[in-house]
Design a protein around this motif. Structure first.
Motif, PDB file in Angstrom:
ATOM      1  N   PRO A   1     -10.600 -46.824  -1.187  1.00  0.00           N
ATOM      2  CA  PRO A   1     -10.148 -47.998  -0.426  1.00  0.00           C
ATOM      3  C   PRO A   1      -8.901 -48.642  -1.016  1.00  0.00           C
ATOM      4  O   PRO A   1      -8.064 -49.181  -0.277  1.00  0.00           O
ATOM      5  CB  PRO A   1     -11.355 -48.947  -0.491  1.00  0.00           C
ATOM      6  CG  PRO A   1     -12.108 -48.521  -1.700  1.00  0.00           C
ATOM      7  CD  PRO A   1     -11.912 -47.043  -1.809  1.00  0.00           C
ATOM      8  N   ILE A   2      -8.767 -48.574  -2.334  1.00  0.00           N
ATOM      9  CA  ILE A   2      -7.580 -49.151  -2.977  1.00  0.00           C
ATOM     10  C   ILE A   2      -6.345 -48.352  -2.611  1.00  0.00           C
ATOM     11  O   ILE A   2      -5.302 -48.913  -2.247  1.00  0.00           O
ATOM     12  CB  ILE A   2      -7.777 -49.181  -4.508  1.00  0.00           C
ATOM     13  CG1 ILE A   2      -8.939 -50.110  -4.868  1.00  0.00           C
ATOM     14  CG2 ILE A   2      -6.489 -49.623  -5.212  1.00  0.00           C
ATOM     15  CD1 ILE A   2      -9.348 -50.038  -6.320  1.00  0.00           C
ATOM     16  N   ALA A   3      -6.469 -47.031  -2.669  1.00  0.00           N
ATOM     17  CA  ALA A   3      -5.326 -46.165  -2.356  1.00  0.00           C
ATOM     18  C   ALA A   3      -4.906 -46.287  -0.897  1.00  0.00           C
ATOM     19  O   ALA A   3      -3.743 -46.049  -0.555  1.00  0.00           O
ATOM     20  CB  ALA A   3      -5.675 -44.710  -2.686  1.00  0.00           C
TER      21      ALA A   3
ATOM     22  N   SER B   1      -5.821 -36.273  -0.969  1.00  0.00           N
ATOM     23  CA  SER B   1      -4.621 -35.454  -0.787  1.00  0.00           C
ATOM     24  C   SER B   1      -3.910 -35.729   0.535  1.00  0.00           C
ATOM     25  O   SER B   1      -2.840 -35.190   0.788  1.00  0.00           O
ATOM     26  CB  SER B   1      -4.982 -33.959  -0.853  1.00  0.00           C
ATOM     27  OG  SER B   1      -5.470 -33.615  -2.128  1.00  0.00           O
ATOM     28  N   ASP B   2      -4.498 -36.559   1.381  1.00  0.00           N
ATOM     29  CA  ASP B   2      -3.893 -36.904   2.665  1.00  0.00           C
ATOM     30  C   ASP B   2      -2.727 -37.863   2.433  1.00  0.00           C
ATOM     31  O   ASP B   2      -2.905 -39.053   2.186  1.00  0.00           O
ATOM     32  CB  ASP B   2      -4.946 -37.558   3.566  1.00  0.00           C
ATOM     33  CG  ASP B   2      -4.420 -37.888   4.958  1.00  0.00           C
ATOM     34  OD1 ASP B   2      -3.198 -37.950   5.145  1.00  0.00           O
ATOM     35  OD2 ASP B   2      -5.254 -38.088   5.864  1.00  0.00           O
ATOM     36  N   ASN B   3      -1.498 -37.341   2.532  1.00  0.00           N
ATOM     37  CA  ASN B   3      -0.320 -38.133   2.195  1.00  0.00           C
ATOM     38  C   ASN B   3      -0.005 -39.212   3.213  1.00  0.00           C
ATOM     39  O   ASN B   3       0.737 -40.155   2.916  1.00  0.00           O
ATOM     40  CB  ASN B   3       0.897 -37.217   2.054  1.00  0.00           C
ATOM     41  CG  ASN B   3       0.711 -36.214   0.940  1.00  0.00           C
ATOM     42  OD1 ASN B   3      -0.024 -36.461  -0.005  1.00  0.00           O
ATOM     43  ND2 ASN B   3       1.367 -35.066   1.057  1.00  0.00           N
ATOM     44  N   THR B   4      -0.530 -39.087   4.413  1.00  0.00           N
ATOM     45  CA  THR B   4      -0.288 -40.111   5.429  1.00  0.00           C
ATOM     46  C   THR B   4      -1.145 -41.342   5.169  1.00  0.00           C
ATOM     47  O   THR B   4      -0.670 -42.479   5.217  1.00  0.00           O
ATOM     48  CB  THR B   4      -0.591 -39.557   6.837  1.00  0.00           C
ATOM     49  OG1 THR B   4       0.241 -38.422   7.081  1.00  0.00           O
ATOM     50  CG2 THR B   4      -0.321 -40.613   7.895  1.00  0.00           C
ATOM     51  N   THR B   5      -2.416 -41.096   4.865  1.00  0.00           N
ATOM     52  CA  THR B   5      -3.340 -42.204   4.618  1.00  0.00           C
ATOM     53  C   THR B   5      -3.115 -42.844   3.256  1.00  0.00           C
ATOM     54  O   THR B   5      -3.199 -44.065   3.113  1.00  0.00           O
ATOM     55  CB  THR B   5      -4.797 -41.716   4.711  1.00  0.00           C
ATOM     56  OG1 THR B   5      -4.998 -41.116   5.994  1.00  0.00           O
ATOM     57  CG2 THR B   5      -5.775 -42.865   4.532  1.00  0.00           C
ATOM     58  N   PHE B   6      -2.810 -42.010   2.272  1.00  0.00           N
ATOM     59  CA  PHE B   6      -2.686 -42.494   0.894  1.00  0.00           C
ATOM     60  C   PHE B   6      -1.241 -42.339   0.418  1.00  0.00           C
ATOM     61  O   PHE B   6      -0.953 -41.600  -0.527  1.00  0.00           O
ATOM     62  CB  PHE B   6      -3.656 -41.733  -0.012  1.00  0.00           C
ATOM     63  CG  PHE B   6      -5.076 -41.761   0.476  1.00  0.00           C
ATOM     64  CD1 PHE B   6      -5.850 -42.897   0.322  1.00  0.00           C
ATOM     65  CD2 PHE B   6      -5.627 -40.661   1.113  1.00  0.00           C
ATOM     66  CE1 PHE B   6      -7.162 -42.934   0.780  1.00  0.00           C
ATOM     67  CE2 PHE B   6      -6.944 -40.685   1.570  1.00  0.00           C
ATOM     68  CZ  PHE B   6      -7.710 -41.835   1.400  1.00  0.00           C
TER      69      PHE B   6
ATOM     70  N   LYS C   1       2.855 -35.901  -4.295  1.00  0.00           N
ATOM     71  CA  LYS C   1       1.918 -36.225  -3.219  1.00  0.00           C
ATOM     72  C   LYS C   1       1.387 -34.994  -2.505  1.00  0.00           C
ATOM     73  O   LYS C   1       0.514 -35.109  -1.667  1.00  0.00           O
ATOM     74  CB  LYS C   1       2.620 -37.139  -2.203  1.00  0.00           C
ATOM     75  CG  LYS C   1       2.990 -38.489  -2.769  1.00  0.00           C
ATOM     76  CD  LYS C   1       3.621 -39.341  -1.701  1.00  0.00           C
ATOM     77  CE  LYS C   1       3.940 -40.717  -2.212  1.00  0.00           C
ATOM     78  NZ  LYS C   1       4.553 -41.574  -1.191  1.00  0.00           N
ATOM     79  N   GLN C   2       1.947 -33.843  -2.827  1.00  0.00           N
ATOM     80  CA  GLN C   2       1.583 -32.657  -2.038  1.00  0.00           C
ATOM     81  C   GLN C   2       0.395 -31.913  -2.660  1.00  0.00           C
ATOM     82  O   GLN C   2      -0.037 -30.915  -2.095  1.00  0.00           O
ATOM     83  CB  GLN C   2       2.778 -31.706  -1.955  1.00  0.00           C
ATOM     84  CG  GLN C   2       4.044 -32.376  -1.398  1.00  0.00           C
ATOM     85  CD  GLN C   2       3.796 -33.079  -0.083  1.00  0.00           C
ATOM     86  OE1 GLN C   2       3.106 -32.556   0.779  1.00  0.00           O
ATOM     87  NE2 GLN C   2       4.351 -34.263   0.072  1.00  0.00           N
ATOM     88  N   ILE C   3      -0.104 -32.372  -3.790  1.00  0.00           N
ATOM     89  CA  ILE C   3      -1.154 -31.596  -4.458  1.00  0.00           C
ATOM     90  C   ILE C   3      -2.419 -31.550  -3.602  1.00  0.00           C
ATOM     91  O   ILE C   3      -2.832 -32.547  -3.027  1.00  0.00           O
ATOM     92  CB  ILE C   3      -1.459 -32.191  -5.853  1.00  0.00           C
ATOM     93  CG1 ILE C   3      -2.419 -31.278  -6.602  1.00  0.00           C
ATOM     94  CG2 ILE C   3      -2.033 -33.571  -5.760  1.00  0.00           C
ATOM     95  CD1 ILE C   3      -2.482 -31.565  -8.065  1.00  0.00           C
ATOM     96  N   ASN C   4      -2.982 -30.388  -3.476  1.00  0.00           N
ATOM     97  CA  ASN C   4      -4.221 -30.226  -2.737  1.00  0.00           C
ATOM     98  C   ASN C   4      -5.417 -30.181  -3.674  1.00  0.00           C
ATOM     99  O   ASN C   4      -6.529 -30.259  -3.282  1.00  0.00           O
ATOM    100  CB  ASN C   4      -4.168 -28.936  -1.904  1.00  0.00           C
ATOM    101  CG  ASN C   4      -3.102 -29.013  -0.848  1.00  0.00           C
ATOM    102  OD1 ASN C   4      -2.971 -30.028  -0.178  1.00  0.00           O
ATOM    103  ND2 ASN C   4      -2.323 -27.958  -0.702  1.00  0.00           N
TER     104      ASN C   4
END
Length: 383
Positions: free
Chosen positions: A106-108, A129-134, A380-383
């Motif tokens: 929730p913080i991210a 790993s979702d770069n749009t949400t986080f 941010k791309q790390i899976n």
């Protein structure tokens, strides 16, 4: 769990002419859900601050102030710590942590609306790993999916043809468990995934596993649930070598030494006679080479008796933040002179200009850290 806002401030020696950068350190104090978490981790951050001060030409004219918050290992505790931080008089451009993915999630999600960046040292959920949400979330540890293939290979190497997987339904655990199940099935291993909701459903899950005669079990949950499963198996007489456990994640060294179940610590320990634990562990190709901030990996381990990974991941997370701040200061020094809203010491939760530029500096961050060349993971791309 009761939230503790620790009134501890880690800071450099005060110098009147220095400008202050605020960082919040989130970790689960005395938590049973993160291995040996209360081991002087604040000292690791202070050590990092001391190394920043000692590094010539690095963040000159700035002091770093770190406030410590108990973020626990749940969304509830993490949210409370985050709200406490936002309500404090300090404006933190970075959060170092949280440690656990449920607290981090929730913080991210929210920090981008406050122009804060999160650099976590052990939140490994695949969901993060979702770069749009986080958008403003970074970490120095890979997601759980990175370790999936190693776990699958181990099962295949042992020649096991039938495996039961127990996982909590939360996406933190279930995504990893589903991936393991898929890969094992593709490798001709007979696999069944058992999902549970809460501790009330544990006896039903155990009864099903025993009725279907699974002797190799992969457990994907926190240590608090692990002891409940072990106790339930013990009460039903399913002990080693009739059951082999593969436990995923960091557990306290003696997590079984608890009185929170109907079983004694000795009985829980007996259930673990055949058990293998899989964790992310930092390895450095140059353990005796001086790293970006301070001594070599081997020297660092000697100082902190770092027999597990947490201190190393925390130190590299702090070093990541410090390097991004220093790169920002050097790149935008002239902009700060012309427009004080660009100055790091003037950061507030409306500082979009600073936040966007710090984002770029984080993405460019590269250095030899305590675990490895950190640019392989800090992005941010790390899976």
């Amino acid at each position: 769990m009761i939230l503790l806002l620790l009134l501890i401030t880690i800071t450099t020696t005060t110098v009147v002419s220095q400008r202050t950068i605020n960082i919040a350190f989130f970790y689960p104090r005395a938590s049973q859900e993160l291995a040996d978490s209360d081991r002087g981790l604040e000292a690791v951050v202070q050590y990092g601050i001391d190394k920043v001060v000692a590094k010539s030409g690095f963040l000159d004219g700035y002091s770093i102030n770190v406030s410590v918050y108990d973020s626990g290992c749940s969304q509830t505790i993490g949210n409370r710590a985050y709200i406490e931080m936002l309500q404090s008089s300090e404006r933190n451009s970075f959060i170092l942590g949280p440690a656990c993915s449920p607290a981090a999630n929730p913080i991210a999600r929210d920090v981008r609306f406050k122009n804060i960046h999160v650099v976590s040292y052990s939140a490994s959920s695949t969901e993060l790993s979702d770069n749009t949400t986080f958008q403003n979330f970074f970490r120095v540890i890979p997601s759980e999916l990175v370790l999936v293939q190693a776990r699958v290979n181990f099962v295949k190497q042992q020649g096991w043809s039938r495996v039961g997987i127990i996982s909590h339904v939360d996406s933190l655990f279930s995504a990893t468990a589903s991936k393991i199940s898929t890969l094992l099935t593709a490798s001709s291993v007979n696999t069944e995934l058992f999902l549970y909701v809460d501790e009330k459903t544990i006896p039903t899950i155990v009864k099903r596993i025993i009725s279907e005669s699974y002797s190799v079990i992969i457990g994907n949950y926190y240590a608090t649930d692990a002891v409940l499963f072990l106790c339930e198996f013990y009460k039903r007489g399913r002990l080693a070598p009739r059951v082999t456990w593969l436990l995923l994640g960091w557990y306290p060294t003696d997590f079984w030494n608890t009185t929170t179940t109907d079983c004694t610590p000795d009985q829980l320990r007996e259930s673990l006679d055949y058990a293998v634990s899989f964790v992310s562990y930092p390895t450095s190709p140059q353990p005796d080479t001086a790293t970006f901030l301070g001594p070599s990996v081997n020297e660092f381990r000697s100082i902190f008796n770092a027999t597990v990974a947490l201190e190393i991941f925390i130190f590299d997370s702090f070093a990541t933040i410090a390097k991004a701040l220093d790169s920002y200061e050097k790149t935008y020094r002239s902009s700060c002179v012309e427009n004080v809203s660009y100055c790091l010491e003037n950061f507030n939760y409306g500082s979009r200009e600073i936040s966007d530029r710090l984002d770029r500096e984080l993405l460019r961050t590269s250095f030899l850290g305590k675990q490895q060349q950190t640019d392989k993971q800090i992005n941010k791309q790390i899976n």
